[in-house]
Design a protein around this motif. Structure first.
Motif, short mmCIF file in Angstrom:
data_model
loop_
_atom_site.label_atom_id
_atom_site.label_comp_id
_atom_site.label_asym_id
_atom_site.label_seq_id
_atom_site.Cartn_x
_atom_site.Cartn_y
_atom_site.Cartn_z
N ARG A 92 0.86 -1.33 -0.15
CA ARG A 92 -0.15 -0.63 0.10
C ARG A 92 1.23 1.37 -0.10
O ARG A 92 2.39 1.36 0.06
CB ARG A 92 -1.04 -0.11 1.08
N VAL A 93 0.22 2.61 -0.59
CA VAL A 93 1.00 3.40 -0.97
C VAL A 93 1.59 4.11 0.78
O VAL A 93 1.07 4.40 2.01
CB VAL A 93 -0.05 4.65 -1.49
N PRO A 94 2.85 3.92 0.93
CA PRO A 94 3.75 4.36 2.78
C PRO A 94 2.84 5.64 2.72
O PRO A 94 2.46 6.61 2.32
CB PRO A 94 4.43 4.46 2.10
N THR A 95 2.47 6.13 4.48
CA THR A 95 1.89 7.25 4.68
C THR A 95 4.04 8.71 4.44
O THR A 95 4.42 7.62 4.42
CB THR A 95 2.59 7.32 5.77
N THR A 113 -9.22 -4.86 -1.66
CA THR A 113 -8.05 -3.55 -2.39
C THR A 113 -7.47 -2.76 -1.79
O THR A 113 -7.19 -3.22 -0.07
CB THR A 113 -9.36 -2.93 -3.13
N ALA A 114 -6.55 -2.08 -2.89
CA ALA A 114 -5.42 -0.99 -1.69
C ALA A 114 -4.69 0.17 -2.96
O ALA A 114 -5.26 -0.58 -4.29
CB ALA A 114 -4.41 -1.83 -1.05
N ARG A 115 -4.71 0.89 -2.98
CA ARG A 115 -3.64 1.28 -3.57
C ARG A 115 -2.45 1.35 -3.33
O ARG A 115 -2.50 1.80 -2.28
CB ARG A 115 -4.45 3.67 -2.78
N GLU A 116 -2.25 0.72 -4.72
CA GLU A 116 -0.17 0.24 -4.97
C GLU A 116 -0.03 2.03 -5.35
O GLU A 116 -0.41 2.42 -6.33
CB GLU A 116 -0.24 -0.62 -5.20
#
Length: 360
Positions: A92-95, A113-116
């Motif tokens: 996932r997109v890191p903070t 689901t996830a945002r990559e």
């Protein structure tokens, strides 16, 4: 006592990317290579960004992060819940991601689901290196359509008793089989002992179709060459080159072209011409220190996107072979027609029906 080095900057495209702890050793020295620092890793990513971004552009990409370095005793996390790790996959997109980073939503086999991240410019790749990324793991899709792959990936994995040269020889046989159907294959080292052959395909088919095409191709390769196997279970492979057809499943990824690998000496998964692959004896010579100079002479994969192929010939092979399924990876739901997910040596025939369903 010497003070810690201040942060450095690496120029990536038209951006300057800050690199903290630039003197941190990421790769210890080996007999072949000196110590490799975090700044050198970030600079390497910038230096090869032309080829690296070509391989990653617009693709959802997982990051293999080793923030403390590829050091003895550190192992890559298995991803079990609650597990603490010094090396792990970031799906996932890191903070704290920079504002210029772009992403896309993908769906895992579980349905979650996830945002990559999507690498759209060199600065994104260098920022990922600043975050401890060693290897980039792109999906075989573009974010315009994340459910239809545009790559067929042929992963040739040497088993115990075989060598890189065996995999390179089999890659040549694979190239001939592709060419018989008017298809161009593009080869690279895995960064270890294996060889990857990529085919640019038309994004018309779903993951299941592309996997079936990979099975059809792999079985035909197995029929032609006694040193090739499609056996999923390691106990059945023998001293042969395993064609990992499951690398074409949803959420299964391969180290990208020009990615570093988390192995001693900072090896690189390196695109080659077919002549170079035939002549290469030791893939460890392709590393962070040597690959940028090779790329300066041109990327062997520069023309990959010029033509996309149909997988129909390989789907036809799958059909001619009886459309017989092979096991999926363990993180995938049970699929129609799939054989039992149990090692042959542990399988009790009375516990399974003819369709591969367990009988309680």
């Amino acid at each position: 006592m010497a003070s810690k080095a201040a942060a450095a900057e690496v120029i990536a495209g038209d951006r300057a990317v800050r690199v903290s702890s630039p003197d941190r050793v990421i790769y210890p020295a080996t007999e072949r290579t000196p110590e490799i620092t975090k700044l050198q890793v970030a600079q390497y990513v910038a230096d090869v960004s032309d080829g690296l971004v070509r391989a990653l552009r617009e693709r959802p990409t997982a990051l293999e992060r080793w923030p403390r370095g590829v050091l003895p005793g550190i192992e890559l996390s298995t991803g079990r819940p609650g597990e603490k790790a010094d090396a792990f996959y970031q799906k996932r997109v890191p903070t704290g991601a920079p504002p210029y980073l772009e992403s896309v939503e993908i769906t895992f086999p579980s349905g979650r689901t996830a945002r990559e991240i999507c690498v759209t410019e060199p600065a994104v790749a260098v920022w990922a290196a600043q975050m401890g990324t060693i290897t980039f793991h792109p999906w075989p899709v573009r974010r315009a359509d994340v459910d239809r792959p545009d790559e067929l990936r042929i992963d040739l994995d040497p088993q115990p008793g075989t060598t890189f040269r065996d995999a390179a020889r089999v890659a040549g046989v694979a190239r001939e089989l592709l060419a018989e159907h008017g298809v161009t294959g593009w080869c690279k080292t895995s960064g270890n002992r294996g060889v990857h052959v990529y085919v640019r395909i038309e994004p018309r088919w779903e993951f299941t179709d592309v996997r079936h095409a990979a099975i059809g191709f792999a079985r035909e390769l197995e029929r032609r060459d006694d040193q090739v196997t499609t056996a999923w279970w390691k106990e059945e492979r023998g001293e042969r080159i395993f064609v990992d057809y499951n690398q074409n499943c949803r959420d299964r990824t391969i180290a990208s072209a020009y990615s570093l690998r988390a192995r001693p000496g900072a090896p690189v998964s390196t695109p080659l011409t077919w002549d170079d692959l035939a002549a290469l004896e030791d893939p460890r010579t392709l590393n962070l220190l040597t690959v940028p100079e090779r790329l300066a002479d041109g990327d062997p994969w520069e023309g990959m996107d010029d033509e996309a192929h149909s997988i129909e010939p390989f789907l036809a092979m799958f059909a001619e072979q009886g459309s017989v399924e092979l096991p999926y990876p363990p993180d995938h739901p049970k699929m129609p027609g799939e054989p039992p997910r149990v090692q042959p040596s542990k399988k009790v025939a009375d516990h399974w029906d003819a369709a591969g369903n367990r009988v309680e």
